[in-house]
Write a protein that holds these residues in place. Sequence first.
Motif, PDB file in Angstrom:
ATOM      1  N   LYS A 259       0.829  -1.209   0.000  1.00 22.89           N
ATOM      2  CA  LYS A 259       0.000   0.000   0.000  1.00 22.89           C
ATOM      3  C   LYS A 259       0.863   1.259   0.000  1.00 22.89           C
ATOM      4  CE  LYS A 259      -3.759  -0.483   2.147  1.00 22.89           C
ATOM      5  NZ  LYS A 259      -4.759  -0.733   3.222  1.00 22.89           N
ATOM      6  N   ASN A 260       2.048   1.165   0.599  1.00 23.26           N
ATOM      7  CA  ASN A 260       2.968   2.301   0.640  1.00 23.26           C
ATOM      8  C   ASN A 260       3.871   2.373  -0.586  1.00 23.26           C
ATOM      9  OD1 ASN A 260       1.989   3.116   3.140  1.00 23.26           O
ATOM     10  ND2 ASN A 260       3.510   1.945   4.283  1.00 23.26           N
ATOM     11  N   ASN A 261       3.531   1.579  -1.608  1.00 21.93           N
ATOM     12  CA  ASN A 261       4.284   1.587  -2.873  1.00 21.93           C
ATOM     13  C   ASN A 261       5.769   1.287  -2.673  1.00 21.93           C
ATOM     14  OD1 ASN A 261       2.043   2.334  -4.563  1.00 21.93           O
ATOM     15  ND2 ASN A 261       2.193   4.394  -3.702  1.00 21.93           N
ATOM     16  N   THR A 262       6.064   0.338  -1.815  1.00 17.83           N
ATOM     17  CA  THR A 262       7.446  -0.064  -1.585  1.00 17.83           C
ATOM     18  C   THR A 262       8.060  -0.581  -2.878  1.00 17.83           C
ATOM     19  OG1 THR A 262       6.885  -0.668   0.681  1.00 17.83           O
ATOM     20  CG2 THR A 262       8.954  -1.528  -0.197  1.00 17.83           C
ATOM     21  N   SER A 263       9.266  -0.168  -3.161  1.00 21.26           N
ATOM     22  CA  SER A 263       9.960  -0.565  -4.386  1.00 21.26           C
ATOM     23  C   SER A 263      10.191  -2.073  -4.426  1.00 21.26           C
ATOM     24  CB  SER A 263      11.308   0.156  -4.476  1.00 21.26           C
ATOM     25  OG  SER A 263      12.164  -0.439  -5.416  1.00 21.26           O
ATOM     26  N   ASP A 264      10.120  -2.651  -5.620  1.00 19.95           N
ATOM     27  CA  ASP A 264      10.423  -4.071  -5.791  1.00 19.95           C
ATOM     28  C   ASP A 264      11.799  -4.405  -5.236  1.00 19.95           C
ATOM     29  OD1 ASP A 264       8.012  -4.339  -7.011  1.00 19.95           O
ATOM     30  OD2 ASP A 264       8.786  -4.734  -9.019  1.00 19.95           O
ATOM     31  N   ASN A 265      12.746  -3.499  -5.414  1.00 23.66           N
ATOM     32  CA  ASN A 265      14.129  -3.755  -5.021  1.00 23.66           C
ATOM     33  C   ASN A 265      14.317  -3.820  -3.505  1.00 23.66           C
ATOM     34  OD1 ASN A 265      15.004  -3.811  -7.703  1.00 23.66           O
ATOM     35  ND2 ASN A 265      15.326  -1.592  -7.740  1.00 23.66           N
ATOM     36  N   THR A 266      13.421  -3.204  -2.763  1.00 25.99           N
ATOM     37  CA  THR A 266      13.562  -3.188  -1.302  1.00 25.99           C
ATOM     38  C   THR A 266      12.432  -3.917  -0.579  1.00 25.99           C
ATOM     39  OG1 THR A 266      12.381  -1.070  -1.130  1.00 25.99           O
ATOM     40  CG2 THR A 266      14.788  -0.983  -1.385  1.00 25.99           C
ATOM     41  N   LEU A 267      11.477  -4.452  -1.334  1.00 27.21           N
ATOM     42  CA  LEU A 267      10.311  -5.087  -0.716  1.00 27.21           C
ATOM     43  C   LEU A 267      10.724  -6.229   0.206  1.00 27.21           C
ATOM     44  CD1 LEU A 267       7.256  -5.426  -0.406  1.00 27.21           C
ATOM     45  CD2 LEU A 267       7.284  -6.897  -2.448  1.00 27.21           C
ATOM     46  N   ALA A 268      11.571  -7.130  -0.256  1.00 27.99           N
ATOM     47  CA  ALA A 268      11.944  -8.288   0.558  1.00 27.99           C
ATOM     48  C   ALA A 268      12.662  -7.867   1.832  1.00 27.99           C
ATOM     49  CB  ALA A 268      12.812  -9.243  -0.257  1.00 27.99           C
ATOM     50  N   SER A 269      13.631  -6.980   1.716  1.00 29.70           N
ATOM     51  CA  SER A 269      14.403  -6.587   2.905  1.00 29.70           C
ATOM     52  C   SER A 269      13.511  -5.893   3.932  1.00 29.70           C
ATOM     53  CB  SER A 269      15.567  -5.679   2.509  1.00 29.70           C
ATOM     54  OG  SER A 269      15.103  -4.487   1.887  1.00 29.70           O
ATOM     55  N   GLN A 270      12.600  -5.028   3.481  1.00 28.67           N
ATOM     56  CA  GLN A 270      11.702  -4.348   4.420  1.00 28.67           C
ATOM     57  C   GLN A 270      10.704  -5.323   5.029  1.00 28.67           C
ATOM     58  OE1 GLN A 270      10.163  -0.405   3.543  1.00 28.67           O
ATOM     59  NE2 GLN A 270      11.466  -0.279   1.733  1.00 28.67           N
ATOM     60  N   TYR A 271      10.207  -6.238   4.206  1.00 25.82           N
ATOM     61  CA  TYR A 271       9.245  -7.227   4.690  1.00 25.82           C
ATOM     62  C   TYR A 271       9.867  -8.117   5.758  1.00 25.82           C
ATOM     63  CZ  TYR A 271       6.606 -11.604   4.650  1.00 25.82           C
ATOM     64  OH  TYR A 271       5.927 -12.745   5.024  1.00 25.82           O
ATOM     65  N   PHE A 272      11.044  -8.680   5.485  1.00 28.84           N
ATOM     66  CA  PHE A 272      11.686  -9.555   6.462  1.00 28.84           C
ATOM     67  C   PHE A 272      12.041  -8.797   7.742  1.00 28.84           C
ATOM     68  CE2 PHE A 272      13.060 -12.142   2.600  1.00 28.84           C
ATOM     69  CZ  PHE A 272      12.093 -13.118   2.812  1.00 28.84           C
ATOM     70  N   LYS A 273      12.385  -7.530   7.605  1.00 28.23           N
ATOM     71  CA  LYS A 273      12.693  -6.711   8.780  1.00 28.23           C
ATOM     72  C   LYS A 273      11.456  -6.530   9.649  1.00 28.23           C
ATOM     73  CE  LYS A 273      14.178  -2.040  10.096  1.00 28.23           C
ATOM     74  NZ  LYS A 273      14.589  -0.693   9.584  1.00 28.23           N
ATOM     75  N   GLU A 274      10.317  -6.274   9.019  1.00 33.38           N
ATOM     76  CA  GLU A 274       9.086  -6.034   9.781  1.00 33.38           C
ATOM     77  C   GLU A 274       8.566  -7.300  10.441  1.00 33.38           C
ATOM     78  OE1 GLU A 274       7.683  -3.163  10.564  1.00 33.38           O
ATOM     79  OE2 GLU A 274       9.408  -2.234   9.573  1.00 33.38           O
ATOM     80  N   ILE A 275       8.580  -8.412   9.719  1.00 32.85           N
ATOM     81  CA  ILE A 275       8.004  -9.631  10.309  1.00 32.85           C
ATOM     82  C   ILE A 275       8.934 -10.252  11.341  1.00 32.85           C
ATOM     83  CG2 ILE A 275       6.617 -10.079   8.251  1.00 32.85           C
ATOM     84  CD1 ILE A 275       8.514 -12.455   7.712  1.00 32.85           C
ATOM     85  N   LYS A 276      10.193  -9.815  11.372  1.00 34.29           N
ATOM     86  CA  LYS A 276      11.084 -10.267  12.441  1.00 34.29           C
ATOM     87  C   LYS A 276      10.492  -9.908  13.803  1.00 34.29           C
ATOM     88  CE  LYS A 276      15.681  -9.579  14.411  1.00 34.29           C
ATOM     89  NZ  LYS A 276      16.952  -8.813  14.335  1.00 34.29           N
ATOM     90  N   LYS A 277       9.801  -8.771  13.894  1.00 32.99           N
ATOM     91  CA  LYS A 277       9.187  -8.352  15.156  1.00 32.99           C
ATOM     92  C   LYS A 277       8.107  -9.348  15.583  1.00 32.99           C
ATOM     93  CE  LYS A 277       9.907  -3.570  13.674  1.00 32.99           C
ATOM     94  NZ  LYS A 277       9.233  -2.319  13.217  1.00 32.99           N
ATOM     95  N   ILE A 278       7.347  -9.834  14.599  1.00 31.97           N
ATOM     96  CA  ILE A 278       6.325 -10.849  14.885  1.00 31.97           C
ATOM     97  C   ILE A 278       6.992 -12.127  15.364  1.00 31.97           C
ATOM     98  CG2 ILE A 278       4.444 -12.228  13.902  1.00 31.97           C
ATOM     99  CD1 ILE A 278       4.165  -9.962  11.775  1.00 31.97           C
ATOM    100  N   GLY A 279       8.050 -12.528  14.639  1.00 33.93           N
ATOM    101  CA  GLY A 279       8.765 -13.743  15.006  1.00 33.93           C
ATOM    102  C   GLY A 279       9.371 -13.671  16.395  1.00 33.93           C
ATOM    103  N   ASN A 280       9.983 -12.536  16.719  1.00 34.72           N
ATOM    104  CA  ASN A 280      10.613 -12.379  18.032  1.00 34.72           C
ATOM    105  C   ASN A 280       9.603 -12.568  19.158  1.00 34.72           C
ATOM    106  OD1 ASN A 280      13.316 -11.943  17.428  1.00 34.72           O
ATOM    107  ND2 ASN A 280      13.036  -9.756  17.095  1.00 34.72           N
TER     108      ASN A 280
END
Length: 441
Positions: free
Chosen positions: A346-367
């Motif tokens: 929804k925030n129009n995250t770039s394809d090039n950074t989508l994975a890195s931002q996604y994994f960073k955010e869901i790490k909080k859920i995992g922790n």
Amino acid sequence: MTYKKQHAIVLGGSLGGLMTARVLSDYYKKVTIVEKNKVTFLPETRKGQSHTKHLHYLQYVALSTMLRYYPNLEEQLLDHGAIKIDWGDSLNYYSNGGYKKKFTKGIDVITMSRPLLEHLIRENTLAISNIELRDQSLSKELLISEDKKRVTGVLIKQKDTDESSSIQADLVVDTTGRGSSMPKWLKEIGYDAPKESKVKINLIYSTRIYDRDPKDPRGNDRIFYKPTPPKEKLGAGLMPVEGNRWMLTQGGCHGSIPSTEHKDILEFLKGLPCSDIYDIISKSEPLGEAVSYKFKESLWRHYEKLNKFPVGLLVLGDAIFSFNPIYAQGMTSASLQVAELDKLLKNNTSDNTLASQYFKEIKKIGNRCWSSSTGEDFRYPETTGKRPLLINLTNTYLNHVIKVSNKDRIVSEAFLSVAMMLKPPISLFNPRILWRLIKFI
């Protein structure tokens, strides 16, 4: 609607995959779900889903997330016989020598079988015009660009015809569960596989269904007996589900094997320090045979630690985090991961950074899930894995919280709110809670 992207592929058609497809349908012109097993479009367990035959508790956090994407889901569940109850008042939770004090939270939860929930999610998802399901399709390998920087699709093999074909896509999301081939596929295209954290608990589930009298005033209760570590290793949970049925699940770890025969189940339940489950099951008829399921260890694949990851690829659900199911975190974790993906798109995250931002955010859920579930598992000396620093001190403090929650409603609400992911663990250190712990020591 004007779509910015053409095609997304979701590998895996279980709950996490279906919700992922639902979110992607808002951003991609076409979404294809690739599922290896046959889908029957009935509320039943499919091949490869042995865990769905057991008790699943849909936490409020997960339900509210699902209702965001499926507004009619609650009504549909109730129409199919699911039970709507107050989260705090209906919970009978026995541990450390007593029941947690009850409270009225004003939050409703819904109890049902996992096959019914997934069936309705699937029907709602596939009713969306730009989502297609390809079942009996094996995902064989990733397609990669010449420079090996971008995943461009998936090679699949149709099980019924044995024909192979390549499907091109702008994004591929792996939701195939803990048996995911992604670590192997990454190596094949020149990337590192993620490092893994494992905590071995050796859990065995056994579940049996019983008839439920709709006139029984206890028919809206959820009853859980949690064994007290380290001596007790066998627990039980009883929950009402659709079709006027009780679902009884026993869980044992580190060599404690739950009973499967009705008479042995009754003997175990009769020996518990709380009589509620026995009182109900001793007067109920078993429906069918017991089924068992083994869960060896919790698993975290650390995609967030990889230095390189191809563009156009994500991993979600149990393919990243697979937690001890006794703590009812799986559906909640997957739902929250889907919501994070939605937020990034929804925030129009770039394809090039989508994975890195996604994994960073869901790490909080995992922790959050990992620390709470493995922290409990480490109460058993037989549990293996990397023990967190200060785990003994933390568990000593939590022991006081758990014991006081048997006496004090406010502490009980605080403890269960953390256990059910309504509040963060730090809330248990609130001065109000600390004062009440001191009062009851």
